[in-house]
Design a protein around this motif. Structure first.
Motif, mmCIF file in Angstrom:
data_model
loop_
_atom_site.group_PDB
_atom_site.id
_atom_site.type_symbol
_atom_site.label_atom_id
_atom_site.label_comp_id
_atom_site.label_asym_id
_atom_site.label_seq_id
_atom_site.Cartn_x
_atom_site.Cartn_y
_atom_site.Cartn_z
ATOM 1 N N ARG A 105 7.310 -7.215 -9.864
ATOM 2 C CA ARG A 105 8.065 -7.651 -11.062
ATOM 3 C C ARG A 105 8.142 -6.522 -12.084
ATOM 4 N NH1 ARG A 105 4.797 -12.565 -11.162
ATOM 5 N NH2 ARG A 105 5.661 -13.803 -9.487
ATOM 6 N N ASN A 106 9.346 -6.306 -12.626
ATOM 7 C CA ASN A 106 9.579 -5.310 -13.684
ATOM 8 C C ASN A 106 9.352 -3.852 -13.260
ATOM 9 O OD1 ASN A 106 10.147 -7.424 -15.471
ATOM 10 N ND2 ASN A 106 7.935 -7.705 -15.829
ATOM 11 N N GLN A 119 -1.095 -2.237 11.030
ATOM 12 C CA GLN A 119 -0.801 -3.303 10.070
ATOM 13 C C GLN A 119 0.704 -3.419 9.799
ATOM 14 O OE1 GLN A 119 -4.192 -1.673 7.471
ATOM 15 N NE2 GLN A 119 -3.994 -3.791 6.779
ATOM 16 N N GLU A 120 1.490 -3.237 10.847
ATOM 17 C CA GLU A 120 2.951 -3.333 10.701
ATOM 18 C C GLU A 120 3.299 -4.726 10.183
ATOM 19 O OE1 GLU A 120 5.076 -2.516 14.297
ATOM 20 O OE2 GLU A 120 7.021 -2.566 13.291
ATOM 21 N N GLY A 121 4.290 -4.801 9.306
ATOM 22 C CA GLY A 121 4.700 -6.097 8.759
ATOM 23 C C GLY A 121 3.925 -6.471 7.508
ATOM 24 N N GLN A 122 2.892 -5.667 7.160
ATOM 25 C CA GLN A 122 2.126 -5.974 5.946
ATOM 26 C C GLN A 122 2.448 -4.964 4.848
ATOM 27 O OE1 GLN A 122 -2.054 -6.693 6.504
ATOM 28 N NE2 GLN A 122 -1.730 -7.198 8.660
ATOM 29 N N SER A 123 2.101 -5.336 3.626
ATOM 30 C CA SER A 123 2.275 -4.407 2.518
ATOM 31 C C SER A 123 0.918 -4.168 1.874
ATOM 32 C CB SER A 123 3.239 -4.974 1.480
ATOM 33 O OG SER A 123 3.234 -4.144 0.330
ATOM 34 N N VAL A 124 0.731 -2.981 1.317
ATOM 35 C CA VAL A 124 -0.551 -2.625 0.712
ATOM 36 C C VAL A 124 -0.717 -3.319 -0.650
ATOM 37 C CG1 VAL A 124 0.288 -0.501 -0.411
ATOM 38 C CG2 VAL A 124 -2.104 -0.637 0.375
ATOM 39 N N ILE A 125 0.393 -3.824 -1.226
ATOM 40 C CA ILE A 125 0.289 -4.572 -2.506
ATOM 41 C C ILE A 125 1.014 -5.913 -2.369
ATOM 42 C CG2 ILE A 125 0.004 -2.593 -4.060
ATOM 43 C CD1 ILE A 125 3.024 -2.736 -4.633
ATOM 44 N N PRO A 126 0.614 -6.932 -3.166
ATOM 45 C CA PRO A 126 1.268 -8.237 -3.035
ATOM 46 C C PRO A 126 2.705 -8.212 -3.568
ATOM 47 C CG PRO A 126 -0.369 -8.270 -4.794
ATOM 48 C CD PRO A 126 -0.475 -6.931 -4.141
ATOM 49 N N ARG A 127 3.479 -9.179 -3.103
ATOM 50 C CA ARG A 127 4.891 -9.271 -3.479
ATOM 51 C C ARG A 127 5.062 -9.370 -5.005
ATOM 52 N NH1 ARG A 127 8.841 -13.319 -3.128
ATOM 53 N NH2 ARG A 127 10.736 -12.448 -2.230
ATOM 54 N N THR A 128 4.113 -10.091 -5.607
ATOM 55 C CA THR A 128 4.214 -10.329 -7.051
ATOM 56 C C THR A 128 4.085 -9.047 -7.865
ATOM 57 O OG1 THR A 128 1.862 -10.789 -6.940
ATOM 58 C CG2 THR A 128 3.324 -12.699 -6.996
ATOM 59 N N ILE A 184 -6.930 -0.661 -5.908
ATOM 60 C CA ILE A 184 -5.537 -1.057 -5.631
ATOM 61 C C ILE A 184 -5.174 -2.356 -6.364
ATOM 62 C CG2 ILE A 184 -3.920 -1.780 -3.817
ATOM 63 C CD1 ILE A 184 -5.273 0.229 -1.962
ATOM 64 N N GLU A 185 -6.108 -3.276 -6.475
ATOM 65 C CA GLU A 185 -5.823 -4.573 -7.111
ATOM 66 C C GLU A 185 -5.345 -4.395 -8.560
ATOM 67 O OE1 GLU A 185 -9.165 -3.958 -5.784
ATOM 68 O OE2 GLU A 185 -8.024 -4.274 -3.942
ATOM 69 N N ALA A 186 -5.760 -3.274 -9.194
ATOM 70 C CA ALA A 186 -5.418 -3.063 -10.602
ATOM 71 C C ALA A 186 -3.930 -2.755 -10.800
ATOM 72 C CB ALA A 186 -6.264 -1.922 -11.170
ATOM 73 N N ILE A 187 -3.202 -2.589 -9.704
ATOM 74 C CA ILE A 187 -1.763 -2.293 -9.817
ATOM 75 C C ILE A 187 -1.045 -3.410 -10.578
ATOM 76 C CG2 ILE A 187 -1.006 -3.343 -7.611
ATOM 77 C CD1 ILE A 187 0.296 -0.009 -8.436
ATOM 78 N N ALA A 188 -1.555 -4.644 -10.466
ATOM 79 C CA ALA A 188 -0.917 -5.781 -11.130
ATOM 80 C C ALA A 188 -0.851 -5.554 -12.642
ATOM 81 C CB ALA A 188 -1.689 -7.050 -10.813
ATOM 82 N N ASP A 189 -1.839 -4.856 -13.201
ATOM 83 C CA ASP A 189 -1.875 -4.648 -14.662
ATOM 84 C C ASP A 189 -1.240 -3.326 -15.073
ATOM 85 O OD1 ASP A 189 -3.440 -6.965 -14.767
ATOM 86 O OD2 ASP A 189 -5.248 -5.787 -14.298
ATOM 87 N N GLU A 208 13.765 -7.133 -2.781
ATOM 88 C CA GLU A 208 14.004 -8.545 -3.145
ATOM 89 C C GLU A 208 13.762 -8.795 -4.629
ATOM 90 O OE1 GLU A 208 13.048 -10.368 1.248
ATOM 91 O OE2 GLU A 208 11.739 -10.951 -0.416
ATOM 92 N N GLN A 209 12.963 -7.930 -5.247
ATOM 93 C CA GLN A 209 12.704 -8.075 -6.690
ATOM 94 C C GLN A 209 13.640 -7.175 -7.505
ATOM 95 O OE1 GLN A 209 10.370 -10.105 -8.241
ATOM 96 N NE2 GLN A 209 9.890 -11.017 -6.255
ATOM 97 N N GLY A 210 14.679 -6.651 -6.829
ATOM 98 C CA GLY A 210 15.685 -5.869 -7.549
ATOM 99 C C GLY A 210 15.343 -4.397 -7.725
ATOM 100 N N CYS A 211 14.341 -3.890 -7.023
ATOM 101 C CA CYS A 211 13.982 -2.465 -7.146
ATOM 102 C C CYS A 211 14.833 -1.612 -6.206
ATOM 103 C CB CYS A 211 12.535 -2.241 -6.750
ATOM 104 S SG CYS A 211 11.373 -2.954 -7.870
ATOM 105 N N ARG A 212 14.979 -0.375 -6.556
ATOM 106 C CA ARG A 212 15.600 0.615 -5.671
ATOM 107 C C ARG A 212 14.551 1.011 -4.625
ATOM 108 N NH1 ARG A 212 20.115 4.768 -6.682
ATOM 109 N NH2 ARG A 212 20.203 5.518 -4.539
ATOM 110 N N ALA A 213 14.926 1.065 -3.349
ATOM 111 C CA ALA A 213 13.928 1.341 -2.294
ATOM 112 C C ALA A 213 14.256 2.634 -1.553
ATOM 113 C CB ALA A 213 13.891 0.176 -1.319
ATOM 114 N N LEU A 214 13.229 3.486 -1.408
ATOM 115 C CA LEU A 214 13.385 4.762 -0.670
ATOM 116 C C LEU A 214 12.382 4.794 0.479
ATOM 117 C CD1 LEU A 214 13.317 7.699 -3.244
ATOM 118 C CD2 LEU A 214 15.243 6.990 -1.831
#
Ligand code: NAP
Length: 511
Positions: free
Chosen positions: A440-441, A428-437, A405-410, A463-469
């Motif tokens: 981007r893009n 784990q309500e309130g958490q996300s499986v990937i970091p906020r950062t 999962i950490e490789a998502i950043a790249d 918050e980063q301007g993505c479309r959310a479903l």
């Protein structure tokens, strides 16, 4: 006078005070045909002054059954036996339409000269559905009464078969019978019972006010399951799984059936043993249940377990290796998977998937439906899993790369789909499986979780301007496709989505 309608709903009053019980009886008139007054729930009633029951019966808005249950059959407090019988006799004198007495106490009722033309003689078993239920029925119906009542505990859905057999027998013998199996596994008897001859079915007036496990609210009996309109001709569908009581599917499907005027009903079917269920309820060659079963949804934990019992699998279900929909086609049982359509349809409505770079997080059952659907649409798919070695089979089956999962950043993915339960209610309500950062893009975030509707995964992305479903889109789209498979008609996805939203709001206001 009893209402002539075939399906009678009896609202059970379980309030602890006389004034609250009176108020509740008035509100029952809006949703029920009869009232059962459970006097054993009253805490401010002097059981040595039976004439006080008049305060509850004067001006009764509906026909009333008066019950003062003995502790050995589920009563709420110990009441002197002679006082209990005096109370029932007094209730009959003061206008109760029926008085309920346990078969085990019948002799005393006869000695107290309770009028048998207004008696309901009842038998309860809170532990099981006994093997000798037919003998018990014979013993109970020998006791003179207006109506007989048999209530047992269903430890498995197959226990409901005994109840339906009793109803058939009582109908053939022209005896008014109330027969019910308690617990979630017995819910079938509460909903279908009246259309199969049960004199009435009991309902609670609000969630949390049930007088027995598995009891459905009067509102749901009337407005969700439309029990007044059910008959032998009604086509049956439902959801098999364990648990099923939380499911939004009954509301989604029944709303759509009603909207389109189709003679179908969708039921929650708590199933533990898939093989047994297929043999006794589904397979047209072996089933003991006489019903017009058109099919069912399959949910956790049975999505792969059902496969050996089917005659045919459609290509999507075969490739994904899981079935979420069964259709009974004549004497053939056909398995489908509408999760893949359900997950892709809302995404395809907001993004062009041909050549799109998609990241799927998680490698479980729904990830397989997502991967299959994306590849079918020409997307480029990469999988990110917490345990890539465990998920390696996805590479050989679908030709997709699996990374941690950490490789998502790249990754250069434009669309990220969460198929893990991280962020779900109580998980784990309130958490996300990937970091906020990681947002981007990117262009689109899709979280399959529908409870809560807004997850941290989606908030971060937005918050980063993505479309959310959110997952509710998938829930409604997969249900709409199931509906089409059973009925051949296209329902309104928007109506089903609104029904699911209503269910989640009801559930969160009840907790
Ligand atoms: P599943 O088969 O159990 O798969 C769950 C996946 O998530 C597995 O790959 C698991 O990894 C991974 N996972 C679990 N906890 C994790 C964590 N803390 N960190 C990283 N990965 C984790 O479940 P499923 O049936 O696919 O369902 C998954 C989610 O989809 C649920 O939240 C469910 O509500 C949702 N869903 C929604 C719909 C809808 O209609 N919207 C339909 C179906 C499912 P391991 O293999 O390592 O355990």
């Amino acid at each position: 006078m009893m209402p002539e309608r075939r399906a009678r709903i009896c609202a059970v009053i379980t309030d602890p005070t006389v004034s609250a019980a009176r108020a509740r009886m008035r509100s029952a008139a809006e949703v029920a045909d009869l009232i059962e007054l459970r006097l054993d729930y009253l805490r401010d009633f002097d059981f040595n002054e039976p004439e006080r029951v008049g305060a509850l019966l004067d001006g009764k808005p509906l026909p009333v059954i008066v019950t003062c249950r003995s502790v050995d059959e589920g009563g709420q407090q110990k009441i002197d036996e002679a006082a209990r019988l005096r109370l029932l006799a007094e209730a009959a004198r003061r206008g109760a339409d029926y008085c309920d007495i346990e078969a085990a106490h019948y002799d005393k009722a006869a000695a107290a000269q309770l009028d048998s033309s207004r008696l309901i003689v009842s038998y309860h078993n809170f532990a099981e559905s006994p093997a000798d239920l037919a003998n018990i029925y014979e013993r109970v119906v020998r006791l003179p009464a207006a109506i007989h009542k048999i209530v047992v505990r269903a430890n498995d859905i197959s226990d409901t078969l005994k109840i339906f057999q009793l109803l058939d027998r009582a109908a053939a013998e022209h005896r008014p019978l109330i027969a019910i199996a308690m617990q979630e596994a017995g819910m079938l008897t509460r909903i279908l019972g009246p259309s199969r001859g049960s004199f009435l079915t009991f309902g609670s007036l609000a969630r949390g006010h049930e007088s027995a496990p598995g009891q459905v609210t009067c509102d749901d009996l009337r407005d969700l399951y439309h029990i007044q309109t059910l008959s032998d001709e009604t086509q049956i569908v439902g959801v098999i799984g364990k648990p099923v009581s939380h499911s939004a599917s009954p509301l989604m499907h029944n709303r759509a059936f009603q909207e389109m005027g189709l003679s179908f009903v969708y039921l929650p079917l708590e199933v533990s043993e898939v093989g047994d269920f297929f043999r006794r309820f589904v397979n047209p060659a072996t089933r003991e249940m006489a019903w017009r079963l058109r099919g069912f949804s399959v949910t956790i934990p049975h999505k792969t377990a059902v496969i050996p019992y089917l005659d045919e699998l459609d290509e999507t279900a075969r490739r994904i290796g899981a079935v979420n929909t069964v259709v009974v086609e004549g004497d053939r049982l056909i398995g489908y998977n509408t999760d893949s359509h359900g997950v892709i349809a809302p995404l395809a409505a907001v993004a062009d998937l041909q050549g799109a770079r998609c990241a799927v997080i998680g490698a479980g059952g729904s990830a397989r439906a997502v991967i299959f659907g994306l590849l079918e649409r020409g997307a480029r798919v990469a999988v990110f899993a917490r345990n890539p070695a465990k998920a390696a089979a996805l590479t050989s089956e679908f030709g997709v790369a699996v990374d941690p999962i950490e490789a998502i950043a790249d990754s250069d993915a434009e669309i990220i789909i969460n198929t893990t339960p991280v962020g779900m209610l109580n998980h784990q309500e309130g958490q996300s499986v990937i970091p906020r950062t990681a947002w981007r893009n990117r262009k689109v975030a899709y979280d399959l979780i529908y409870n809560p509707l807004e997850t941290r995964f989606l908030t971060d992305a937005r918050e980063q301007g993505c479309r959310a479903l959110g997952g509710i889109e998938m829930l409604a789209a997969q249900a709409a496709r199931q509906f089409e498979l059973w009925t051949g008609r296209k329902p309104s996805v928007e109506l089903m989505r609104a029904a699911a939203l209503e269910k989640f709001r009801l559930r969160s206001s009840a907790t």
